[in-house]
Write an enzyme that holds these catalytic residues in place. Structure first.
Site, mmCIF file in Angstrom:
data_model
loop_
_atom_site.group_PDB
_atom_site.id
_atom_site.type_symbol
_atom_site.label_atom_id
_atom_site.label_comp_id
_atom_site.label_asym_id
_atom_site.label_seq_id
_atom_site.Cartn_x
_atom_site.Cartn_y
_atom_site.Cartn_z
ATOM 1 N N ASP A 295 0.880 -1.170 0.000
ATOM 2 C CA ASP A 295 0.000 0.000 0.000
ATOM 3 C C ASP A 295 0.916 1.218 0.000
ATOM 4 O O ASP A 295 1.565 1.508 0.998
ATOM 5 C CB ASP A 295 -0.897 -0.028 1.249
ATOM 6 C CG ASP A 295 -1.729 1.254 1.404
ATOM 7 O OD1 ASP A 295 -1.692 2.122 0.498
ATOM 8 O OD2 ASP A 295 -2.415 1.386 2.446
ATOM 9 N N LYS B 7 2.523 11.273 -3.409
ATOM 10 C CA LYS B 7 1.511 10.550 -4.191
ATOM 11 C C LYS B 7 0.582 11.508 -4.932
ATOM 12 O O LYS B 7 0.076 11.186 -5.998
ATOM 13 C CB LYS B 7 0.713 9.660 -3.235
ATOM 14 C CG LYS B 7 -0.265 8.712 -3.913
ATOM 15 C CD LYS B 7 -0.869 7.798 -2.870
ATOM 16 C CE LYS B 7 -1.893 6.844 -3.442
ATOM 17 N NZ LYS B 7 -2.412 5.928 -2.398
ATOM 18 N N GLU C 83 -7.317 0.351 -4.556
ATOM 19 C CA GLU C 83 -7.339 0.261 -3.099
ATOM 20 C C GLU C 83 -8.669 -0.311 -2.564
ATOM 21 O O GLU C 83 -8.652 -1.201 -1.716
ATOM 22 C CB GLU C 83 -7.033 1.631 -2.488
ATOM 23 C CG GLU C 83 -5.555 1.982 -2.660
ATOM 24 C CD GLU C 83 -5.239 3.461 -2.488
ATOM 25 O OE1 GLU C 83 -6.115 4.209 -2.007
ATOM 26 O OE2 GLU C 83 -4.118 3.867 -2.842
ATOM 27 N N ASP D 232 -12.966 5.244 2.744
ATOM 28 C CA ASP D 232 -11.539 5.340 3.055
ATOM 29 C C ASP D 232 -11.171 6.761 3.469
ATOM 30 O O ASP D 232 -11.062 7.658 2.641
ATOM 31 C CB ASP D 232 -10.737 4.898 1.813
ATOM 32 C CG ASP D 232 -9.215 4.921 2.054
ATOM 33 O OD1 ASP D 232 -8.771 5.464 3.091
ATOM 34 O OD2 ASP D 232 -8.478 4.407 1.205
HETATM 35 P P1 ADP Z 1 -3.147 7.312 3.997
HETATM 36 O O1 ADP Z 1 -4.072 6.325 3.381
HETATM 37 O O2 ADP Z 1 -3.495 8.731 3.636
HETATM 38 O O3 ADP Z 1 -1.722 7.005 3.761
HETATM 39 P P2 ADP Z 1 -3.685 6.209 6.684
HETATM 40 O O4 ADP Z 1 -4.763 5.289 6.314
HETATM 41 O O5 ADP Z 1 -2.428 5.627 7.187
HETATM 42 O O6 ADP Z 1 -3.385 7.303 5.575
HETATM 43 O O7 ADP Z 1 -4.300 7.192 7.821
HETATM 44 C C1 ADP Z 1 -3.539 8.135 8.463
HETATM 45 C C2 ADP Z 1 -4.430 8.940 9.373
HETATM 46 O O8 ADP Z 1 -5.029 8.097 10.355
HETATM 47 C C3 ADP Z 1 -3.690 10.025 10.138
HETATM 48 O O9 ADP Z 1 -4.401 11.240 10.057
HETATM 49 C C4 ADP Z 1 -3.694 9.494 11.559
HETATM 50 O O10 ADP Z 1 -3.690 10.546 12.524
HETATM 51 C C5 ADP Z 1 -4.997 8.746 11.609
HETATM 52 N N1 ADP Z 1 -5.040 7.777 12.706
HETATM 53 C C6 ADP Z 1 -4.193 6.742 12.921
HETATM 54 N N2 ADP Z 1 -4.535 6.088 14.061
HETATM 55 C C7 ADP Z 1 -5.612 6.723 14.579
HETATM 56 C C8 ADP Z 1 -6.433 6.547 15.767
HETATM 57 N N3 ADP Z 1 -6.176 5.580 16.630
HETATM 58 N N4 ADP Z 1 -7.452 7.399 15.958
HETATM 59 C C9 ADP Z 1 -7.706 8.380 15.071
HETATM 60 N N5 ADP Z 1 -6.982 8.613 13.968
HETATM 61 C C10 ADP Z 1 -5.944 7.802 13.721
HETATM 62 MG MG MG Z 2 -4.688 4.761 2.300
#
Ligand code: ADP
Ligand code: MG
Length: 615
Positions: free
Chosen positions: A23, A87, A187, A211
């Site tokens: 991913d 990205k 995705e 998502d």
């Molecule tokens: P992306 O798909 O954009 O790469 P992710 O799916 O990894 O991102 O999500 C990242 C986001 O998830 C960040 O804003 C992070 O603060 C939030 N996040 C991660 N863990 C938690 C949690 N336990 N509670 C709330 N938000 C969270």
């Molecule tokens: Mg993502």
């Protein structure tokens, strides 16, 4: 036969190479595999215990790159050398991202508005592909360290709305990182796969994938039936995510403590603490902390109030996606939660309430996409035979028609299973057989494509040329097997053959065939025009010849002479392979013969009508 190798670290025999699922996220990236023993997908965990690698690349003064958490630490101190959200720039020209330039703290170069964007770091320029390849290299190195084996093959995910350029850029980044990208998958498809949705049952299901990541929100509506995923609609907001929740809370605190907005360091500390608070509030009702010695706190209730407008925005996008897909909420069979921000309770509740049903959230929302990519990798490795995940035809499929031309019945990128049919006829009077040659490829002449099979349709009853109706049908079944059948519709004579279209073609070969079709496109178009003109001319010659023999007594000697002279000219033009001359002389032959042909046909018609009543 797969390769056989011994894993030196574990001492075990390794028969096949591991294909990883990746991913490559805007905020975080990670790598997953399907465990050989339990057959379950797992995210790879480094010795630091973490699965997520922040998608951030930092370059030091010498141009050395670091990726992940250590790079993230440089965000505030060295914003011009620390690249995040690359990205968003994949496959984009400067014109594409012009309006977003303010979002990037680093230097996005605009030397030429039409060319692809570049990022300047110190004196060097980097393409988004190169920058993404650093992230992929880091993931590859991690996987190799954890699994103690070489990793060279991967499946990488991209958002459903990514266009061809963005997908190609992702593929290229993989290649630069030393990875053979076996497949790029969407995705939302990956997330559904991770939950095993739609596999193992032939009933069509409609799935909504919600998502909410760090900086982007995507809602996708897909259907799955017989292992084929189809995206019905996508919607969302490319600038809405968990970061906005952090910012909302940071702004609330900044106002409370009268913070100086121009103090970048303080603002960043506020955001970092806000993210910490947000995560804490997922399982607690209150957060207390301090920023530069000043106490800050927030209740869950207050936090919910701050982020409510953001959540509502996502739900509006959901409604739009449903509208675009032409579906009602009740028609959604499953709702899948993806992205770290779906951990926020208000988000989860909002989505449940909106769709009026429970949601799929058992898997880690920030890992689920990588897990699905690993499942797809496992299927590609041939280890998972229970699941069927189908794709599209990599190359066009067609048959040879007159003059060696490729007549495409199923264009490349068509969904499988699928079918297509077309009618053909005979060239000669009394022709009793027809050869059906099946080809795969993108070139206009079959000789440049790949022959898959050939068979004869025999036993066509004697009929004048052009009268038989031979229907050729192509049917690709769920296993990717092509079945070609030919039926003469007037007599019912039929013949069928099975072909495996993909058999023996590697990704490289497919790629080469596609490249060839691009480089030869011009040449192919002119060849096709020549072949078509010659074929038409030859038919005209044949018909005229027949006509001269049959009706010689009805033509004057002069008519026969001019016709023969014109036929000779046309034959010369065909021999010279001059398309314009062929067309010109075909036209002339038509003009020469038209007057007497009409005369003869009228006579024949009168004869035929003699003694018959007109109905
Ligand atoms: P992306 O798909 O954009 O790469 P992710 O799916 O990894 O991102 O999500 C990242 C986001 O998830 C960040 O804003 C992070 O603060 C939030 N996040 C991660 N863990 C938690 C949690 N336990 N509670 C709330 N938000 C969270
Ligand atoms: Mg993502």
């Amino acid at each position: 036969m797969g390769k056989v190798a011994i894993n030196i670290a574990t001492g075990s025999l390794q028969t096949e190479e591991i294909i990883v699922g990746i991913d490559l996220g805007t905020t975080n990236s990670l790598i997953a595999i399907v465990r050989n023993d339990s057959r379950e997908p797992i995210a790879l965990r480094e010795t630091d215990g973490l699965t997520l690698v922040p998608s951030i690349v930092h370059f030091d003064a010498y141009g050395n790159a670091t990726v992940g958490n250590s790079a993230k630490e440089q965000l505030v101190a060295q914003p011009d050398r620390t690249i995040y959200s690359v990205k968003r720039l994949m496959g984009k020209s400067y014109r594409d991202v012009k309006g977003e330039a303010g979002f990037f703290a680093y230097n996005v170069i605009d030397d030429d508005t039409d060319s692809l964007v570049k990022i300047q770091i110190g004196k060097r320029f980097y393409s988004p592909i190169e920058l993404s390849s650093y992230i992929l290299k880091e993931l590859k190195a991690r996987a190799e360290h954890i699994l103690k084996t070489n990793i060279t093959k991967a499946v990488i995910t991209v958002p459903a709305y990514f266009n061809d350029a963005q997908r190609q850029a992702t593929r290229d980044a993989g290649r630069l990182a030393g990875l053979d990208v076996l497949r790029i998958i969407n995705e939302p498809t990956a997330a559904s796969l991770a939950y095993g949705l739609g596999t193992g049952s032939s009933k069509e299901r409609t799935i909504a994938v919600y998502d909410l990541g760090g900086g982007t929100f995507d809602i996708s509506v897909l259907t799955i039936s017989n292992g084929i995923y189809e995206v019905l609609a996508t919607n969302g907001d490319t600038y809405l995510g968990g970061d906005d929740m952090d910012n909302a809370l940071a702004a609330y605190w900044a106002a409370q403590i009268n913070a100086d907005n121009s103090n970048k360091q303080l603002m960043q500390s506020l955001r970092v603490t806000a993210e910490e608070a947000k995560k804490h509030l997922t399982d607690n009702d209150r957060f207390e902390g301090s920023i530069d010695g000043v106490a800050v706190s927030v209740t869950k209730e207050k936090f919910n109030e701050l982020i409510k407008p953001l959540v509502d925005k996502t739900l509006t996008a959901c409604a739009n996606a449903l509208r675009d897909a032409g579906l009602k909420k009740e028609q959604i069979d499953a709702v899948v939660m993806v992205g770290g921000s779906t951990r926020v309770p208000l988000v989860k509740e909002g989505v449940k309430e909106f769709f009026g049903q429970e949601v799929y959230d058992k898997l880690n929302p920030d890992e689920v996409v990588a897990l699905g990519a690993a499942v797809q990798a496992d299927i590609l490795a041939g280890k998972n035979t229970d699941m069927l995940l189908l794709d599209v035809t990599p190359l066009s499929l067609g048959i040879e028609t007159m003059g060696g031309l490729m007549d495409v019945l199923i264009p490349r990128n068509s969904k499988i299973p699928g079918r297509a049919g077309r009618q053909y006829t005979t060239q000669k009077d009394g022709q009793s057989g027809m050869r059906i040659s099946v080809y795969q490829g993108e070139r206009d002449l079959v000789k440049d494509n790949r022959k898959l099979a050939e068979f004869n349709l025999t036993g066509i009853p004697a009929m004048p040329a052009g009268l038989p109706k031979v229907e050729v049908t192509f049917l690709i079944d769920a296993d990717g097997i092509l079945r070609v059948s030919a039926t003469e519709l007037r007599s019912g004579v039929a013949q069928t053959i099975d072909v495996k279209p993909q058999y023996g073609l590697t990704d490289d070969e497919v790629e080469k065939m596609l490249l060839d079709s691009l480089t030869h496109a011009k040449e192919d178009i002119s060849t096709r025009a020549l072949v078509e003109a010659s074929t038409e001319a030859q038919q005209m010659l044949d018909t005229t010849e027949k006509f001269l023999v049959k009706y010689s007594d009805m033509l004057t000697a002069e008519e026969v002479a001019t016709t023969n002279a014109q036929m000779e000219k046309l034959k010369q033009a065909i021999a010279a392979a001059d398309k314009d001359q062929i067309q010109h002389n075909t036209e002339l032959l038509n003009e020469v013969s038209r007057p007497y042909a009409e005369r003869v046909m009228e006579g024949a018609l009168k004869d035929a009508m003699k003694g018959k009543k007109v109905m």
